[in-house]
Design a protein around this motif. Structure first.
Motif: not given
Length: 203
Positions: A23-28, A51-54, A56-58, A111-114
């Motif tokens: 839920s938090l990931f989708l909200s972000a 995608n770049r932001s997601l 980071t630290d995933n 979020g799969v790959m940068d």
């Protein structure tokens, strides 16, 4: 969805996993969409920024299928980008009302790959055209026999109710899902968004 500089920006997504982290990931993701859409002229650039932001630290390796669009309310030009999400359904109100899946280009989920691999697509909407977006909780709705509702039945339902307003289309689709499930407990999230384009001054 939100309005900015005469454009309607909208998105829909479905995150991997369940519970609070998902839920938090989708909200972000939705928060990042608003920020990126206001910062980049093209919607594929916005998707790449998200995608770049997601990425980071995933640490949990989560990802989200995502469809985002930018509709110019003055011209009807729709720019969109599909990152691994279900293809929306486009309804055109001709003499013989037609409904069809919008685009087969799914791309990869966020979020799969940068990597910057998101494709910009553009179509011209005419007044009265309707876009129906949904998550796979619709097409993969199960009944007691573990049979999915499927793409064909989803498209059939949308076609049958294409002349209704946006709310009516969503309600008809949800009713069809419940009929198919026939009491079977819902196994996945169900989200639907219906957008009908009307040129200014036209009903």
């Amino acid at each position: 969805y939100f309005l900015h500089n005469g454009n309607l920006y909208f998105c829909i997504g479905d995150v991997s996993g369940k519970g609070i982290p998902a839920s938090l990931f989708l909200s972000a993701t939705h928060y990042l969409f608003r920020s990126a859409a206001e910062s980049y002229d093209k919607i594929d650039r916005a998707a790449a920024a998200i995608n770049r932001s997601l990425n980071t630290d995933n640490e949990q390796n989560m990802f989200v299928t995502f469809f985002c669009g930018k509709l110019d309310l003055g011209t009807g030009i729709l720019e969109f980008c599909n990152a691994g999400h279900n293809s929306p359904i486009l309804i055109t109100p001709t003499n013989d009302v037609k409904a069809a899946f919008l685009s087969p280009n799914h791309g990869i989920a966020l979020g799969v790959m940068d990597l910057d691999v998101f494709k910009l697509e553009t179509i011209q909407l005419e007044s009265g055209d309707t876009l129906f977006l949904y998550t796979d909780g619709v097409t993969e709705s199960m009944n007691a026999n573990n049979t999915e509702l499927g793409n064909d039945e989803t498209l059939r339902c949308i076609t049958e109710h294409a002349t209704q307003n946006s709310k009516g289309i969503v309600e008809a689709m949800y009713k069809r899902i419940l009929q198919h499930a026939d009491g079977t407990v819902q196994s996945d999230d169900i989200t639907m968004l219906c957008i009908r384009y009307k040129k200014e001054g036209q009903e």
